[in-house]
Structures are given as C-alpha cells and as structure tokens.
Design a protein around this motif. Structure first.
Motif, short mmCIF file in Angstrom:
data_model
loop_
_atom_site.label_atom_id
_atom_site.label_comp_id
_atom_site.label_asym_id
_atom_site.label_seq_id
_atom_site.Cartn_x
_atom_site.Cartn_y
_atom_site.Cartn_z
N PHE A 51 -0.65 0.70 12.52
CA PHE A 51 0.50 1.51 12.10
C PHE A 51 0.10 2.61 11.12
O PHE A 51 0.96 3.16 10.42
CB PHE A 51 1.56 0.60 11.45
N TYR A 52 -1.19 2.93 11.04
CA TYR A 52 -1.65 3.87 10.01
C TYR A 52 -2.43 5.02 10.63
O TYR A 52 -3.25 4.81 11.54
CB TYR A 52 -2.52 3.14 8.98
N VAL B 150 1.01 12.14 6.99
CA VAL B 150 1.79 10.97 7.42
C VAL B 150 1.34 9.66 6.77
O VAL B 150 2.02 8.64 6.94
CB VAL B 150 1.74 10.81 8.95
N ALA B 151 0.20 9.64 6.07
CA ALA B 151 -0.33 8.37 5.54
C ALA B 151 0.68 7.69 4.62
O ALA B 151 0.91 6.47 4.73
CB ALA B 151 -1.64 8.63 4.80
N TYR B 152 1.29 8.46 3.73
CA TYR B 152 2.24 7.86 2.78
C TYR B 152 3.49 7.34 3.50
O TYR B 152 3.96 6.23 3.22
CB TYR B 152 2.62 8.90 1.74
N SER B 153 4.00 8.12 4.45
CA SER B 153 5.18 7.65 5.20
C SER B 153 4.82 6.44 6.07
O SER B 153 5.67 5.58 6.31
CB SER B 153 5.76 8.78 6.05
N MET C 285 2.94 4.09 5.10
CA MET C 285 3.04 2.95 4.19
C MET C 285 4.48 2.44 4.12
O MET C 285 4.75 1.24 4.21
CB MET C 285 2.57 3.35 2.78
N TRP C 286 5.41 3.37 3.97
CA TRP C 286 6.83 2.97 3.91
C TRP C 286 7.30 2.39 5.24
O TRP C 286 8.11 1.47 5.28
CB TRP C 286 7.69 4.17 3.51
N ASN C 287 6.77 2.94 6.33
CA ASN C 287 7.14 2.41 7.64
C ASN C 287 6.64 0.97 7.78
O ASN C 287 7.36 0.10 8.28
CB ASN C 287 6.53 3.29 8.73
N ILE C 288 5.41 0.73 7.32
CA ILE C 288 4.86 -0.63 7.39
C ILE C 288 5.71 -1.59 6.57
O ILE C 288 6.02 -2.70 7.01
CB ILE C 288 3.40 -0.63 6.88
N MET C 289 6.13 -1.15 5.39
CA MET C 289 6.87 -2.05 4.51
C MET C 289 8.33 -2.22 4.94
O MET C 289 8.92 -3.27 4.72
CB MET C 289 6.82 -1.53 3.06
#
Length: 551
Positions: A103-104, A110-113, A115-119
């Motif tokens: 998912f990264y 997009v790396a930061y978004s 992270m939020w998508n994963i969480m």
C-alpha cells in the motif's frame, strides 16, 4: 511407487488417505512422518535409526541448526534465546514490511497520504504499521542484548572471533535497517531526523569533494526530495535486508561450525568443548529445543501484538515541510548517543570517531587474546564494558533536549500547550468545553473541569520557565523564584490564553506571553503570540484517551 489410485484399490480409501498423508508429511519435514511427530511431542524415545536427525541432514532450514545441544545451554542462562529471537524479529519485520509495501509508493507526492490510507482504510493497516515499527525497535534491542551477552560470557574468544565480527556487522546493519525506514512516512519527524543525520556527511574527515558527493548520493539531489526518498526506500527494502540475510547465514554457519559456547565456568581455562558433547549431556533439537523456541516466539509475538493494539502507536506527524524546522529534532533512542556526542565535540571529530569505534569493536577479539572466559579472570574487561554502557546511557540522555539545548522560554511554554505536531492538554479539551474568552494561567473556570485542567498545566509551565525580580510575586498563586544573573527564564511575565471561534467548527487559540526587559523597561524581552487551531472533528480528545498519550 504405487499411485494413490493403486493404494486405494489395495488398502481402501481411508487407509490410502492416511498413507498418502503420512508420505506428504514425511516429505515436508524431510524425514519425520505423522507417527514420529506425535512420538516426539509425547516425549517418547525415537525409533532407530533416529528420524529426528534426518531433518538436520536432509532439510534446508534445519541444516543450519545443530541436531543436539549441550544441556548447559538449554536453560535461559547463558543464551537467553537472544540469537533465535533476533532471527525471529528479522522474519517478523520482513512479513509486516511486505504487507505495508503493498500500500506504499516511495514518492513525496503520495507517501504521506499512503500512511493515512494504511491507518484509516486498509484492514488491520494500523495494527500492521504499529507492529512493524515496534518490531524494528525491539529488533535493535534484542540484537544489542545478544551482542552484550556474547561479550559478558566471553563467547567472542578464539575460535569464535569471526562469529563475533559477523555479529557486530549484523548489529550495525540492524541499526541501519531500522533507521532507513525512518524517512518513509515522509512526515516532519522523518524528514528532519534524516536531514540532521545525513548532514553529518558534510563534516566527515575527508576531502570536501568526497563529502559533497556522499551527501549528494544520500540526499538524491541538492536537497532531500523525491530522489532521496526513493534511495532510502530501496536501501530499506532491498540492500539492507539482502546484506543482513547474507551475514545472517554466515553468522549461523560459524555458530554451527564452532558450536555454542558453554557457560564460562563449565570448562577448563583455554579449553573449548562445545563440539564434544557426551551423549548423556545432550538435548536434541527435536522436540526440546524446537518447542522451547516456539514458546519464546509465542511470548514475543504476544508482547508485540498486545503492545501494538493497546499500549503504543507508531508516530505520524504533519507532512514533511522543508521550510519549517520543529523546535527539537531528536534522533531515535538507539542513535541518540551520537547526538549527545555532537554537543561535546566538533562534528568532524564525532563523525570520524564513530566508524573507528565500529572497527575497534569488530576486530577486538583478535587483539584481546586472554584465554580465560571466567568472570573472575576478566574483571578489567567487564569493568570497562560496564563503564562504557554507563557512558552510552549518559550519552543517550545528553542527546535529548534536556542537555545543552537552550531555547526561548516563551516558545517552550507555547509549544508544549499548542505543539506543531501531535496532541496536547489544550488540544485534547473536548470542543464543547473550549469556551470563548480570555483566561489567565491557573484560572478556575466554573463547570468546566477540562479547561480548568488545561489552565493549571499552563500555570505549571509558566512557573517552571519564569522568575521574578520582585520577591513574593506569584503566578496562579504559586511563588516565583528570584531571577539570577544570566537567567534564561522569563522575568515577571504576563500570559493569557484567548479562545475564539475562527469559523464554524474551528476554534482558534492564542497564547500570549510578554515580559519586559528589566534593564530597559521600554522594550520587551519576550513578546509572543502563538496560535493553534482545533477543529471539532479532530478527535484529539479520543487520541488523548490512549494510555500512551501524556495529555
């Protein structure tokens, strides 16, 4: 060999199925059928020839494990199972890391978004991220303790010098593997921690052209950006794991070659009997060692899962911003000692000394040639090592902002109450209790315990960072200490907290702090208006309810 169809015709379906299952299990275990496994788990004596030895001779994985151990090393002491647990943590990190990789994308866009998508959207994403991050720190701790155990028991001595050297390389690679993952979330913590780290390349004791090119390679460009993120990502998921796996197998090979060293007092001085184990002192890997390792693995898994579920969250700060430097940038705990050293000595000296220290540790067994591994004969070496550990603990503390970091007192107060990153006691106040108005530190607000508590913390911080030139002066009823010469605290400050509605659903909080210059009362020594916002849907109050949050 008879086919399954032939077996069914000969034995019937049920017996043919049992026979085929037995055959499959024997192939998978490289020598043990179902009956052998049941017999081993019951603790029965093995049949002859012993099938429990065949997996070590014919199997891939158990080929690198001894088939039997000396009884003396099967107890928790002296190995503490740290070698096996280090291996397990590498597997743990690999599995959880592969899950996160799906998912990264290693791009600043997009790396930061991701992270939020994963969480937020990926099933079990937050748990997986917590377990990966917590596992990385536990892995560093376990590998470091494994090396410490090896030193304390003298297990680095001849003929295990090279085993020690590969262990030290594995420790360094573990540190690098953990730290290389730091940048991947592309948040403020990651960006600035790595910026500080790689800036050391500029100060290395080498010609400037070399330092500049090393820095360029590490950053992936003139500054840390997309090229740097991609390089550190590849380091984290390819190069470091590959190197670690290579040295891991070399290390295991040397361990099997020389055997596990016995407790220091068990052998005569200068003797090494690890490979000569009498039959009556053997403990076989199957089933005793294997079930013991399964139990320790299960315990560590329980710790990691419970910790990730209830006690610890992997931090994620605001999106990386190259133009906004956080007030205190600190290295992770396992590298904080280097930050402490930088406060004591010139940067070039420290950057040059760290690799030298690594080399000294790696080659140390080739120069420390004392034959005895007994504690009583190694008092000097053990004393030096304990003093070194104490020095590293102090260095780690020196790496924190509490040592030789002098920032502005008004900023210390304001950023504690309204931090640029994370939650705080003011941001954690439920939005319905953030009543508009202007408040003083320590003020009691009737029917509003949350705001009252926040103002009490405001008052405590003001008292801590303030002093007075007029004895008897108080803030919130608490007396201030008298100002001294070259005092860095605020002299007789005035402070307020203003809460106002910025727009629907959004509260604006302003902390005002001012203090006049005692030597010229026409000018301010401190004059700060620090602004923070709190949206009603931020859910900070829920975040503060977690046990690991200080607010």
């Amino acid at each position: 060999m008879a086919t399954f169809y032939d077996q069914v015709k000969e034995m019937g379906l049920k017996q043919a199925f049992v026979a085929k299952s037995d055959e499959v299990v024997e192939r998978i275990t490289a020598g043990m059928n179902i009956g052998d496994i049941r017999s081993a788990l019951r603790g029965d004596e093995p049949r002859r020839p012993n099938p429990r030895l065949r997996p070590h001779a014919d199997g891939f994985w158990l080929h690198i494990r001894p088939s039997f151990y000396h009884n003396e090393i099967t107890r928790v002491y002296p190995t503490f199972h740290l070698g096996w647990l280090s291996t397990f943590m590498f597997v743990w990190e690999t599995i959880t890391g592969i899950f996160l990789m799906i998912f990264y994308t290693p791009s600043p866009l997009v790396a930061y978004s991701n992270m939020w998508n994963i969480m937020a959207n990926v099933p079990l994403g937050q748990l997986m991220r917590n377990m990966h991050r917590l596992g990385a720190e536990v892995m560093v701790l376990v590998v470091a303790l494994h090396m410490l155990r090896t030193f304390v028991t003298g297990s680095y001595k001849k003929p295990r010098q090279f085993t020690w050297a590969t262990g030290m390389i594995l420790l360094v690679l573990t540190l690098m593997l953990s730290f290389s993952g730091y940048l991947l979330p592309w948040d403020q913590l990651a960006y600035w921690a790595l910026t500080v780290f790689i800036s050391g390349a500029e100060s290395a004791p080498a010609p400037p052209v070399v330092n500049q090119n090393v820095l360029l390679i590490l950053q992936g460009g003139p500054s840390l950006g997309a090229g740097g993120l991609l390089r550190w990502y590849l380091l984290h998921v390819l190069l470091m794991p590959l190197l670690l796996a290579i040295f891991f197998f070399v290390h295991y090979y040397k361990v099997v070659l020389h055997g596990f060293s016995l407790p220091p007092g068990r052998e005569e001085v200068g003797e090494d009997t690890a490979k000569r184990i009498p039959k009556n002192e053997r403990t076989y890997f199957i089933p005793d060692i294997m079930t013991s390792e399964v139990m320790w693995t299960a315990l560590l898994t329980l710790f990691l899962v419970a910790g990730s579920l209830w006690f610890w969250d992997a931090p994620l700060e605001h999106h990386a911003d190259p133009v906004v430097t956080p007030l205190h940038v600190v290295a992770p705990w396992y590298l904080s000692w280097s930050q402490g050293w930088l406060k004591l000595a010139p940067k070039t000296v420290v950057i040059g000394f760290i690799p030298l220290l690594m080399v000294i540790f790696i080659v140390m067994p080739y120069f420390e040639v004392g034959k005895s591994r007994r504690y009583a004969d190694r008092r000097v070496g053990l004393s030096v090592s304990m003093l070194f550990i104490a020095f590293m603990m102090v260095s780690n503390w020196m790496g924190t902002p509490r040592y030789r970091v002098q920032s502005s007192s008004d900023l210390e107060v304001a950023t504690k109450l309204l931090p640029e990153e994370g939650v705080s006691v003011l941001l954690g106040i439920p939005p319905e209790y953030l009543w508009e108005g202007q408040y003083l530190p320590g003020q009691v607000v009737a029917d509003n315990p949350h705001l009252t508590y926040g103002l009490q913390v405001f008052n405590d911080l003001m008292v801590k960072h303030s002093c007075t030139n007029f004895p008897g002066t108080t803030i919130g009823g608490v007396g201030l200490e008298t100002c001294e010469a070259e005092d860095h605290r605020m002299p007789d400050p005035y402070a307020t907290l203003t809460i106002e509605q910025a727009q629907e659903g959004l509260v604006r909080m302003v902390i005002h702090i001012d203090a006049l210059n005692p030597e010229n009362t026409d000018e301010y020594l401190y004059n700060l208006d620090w602004v923070g916002y709190r949206h009603e849907n931020a859910n900070y109050e829920e975040e503060c309810s977690f046990i690991n949050k200080s607010c």
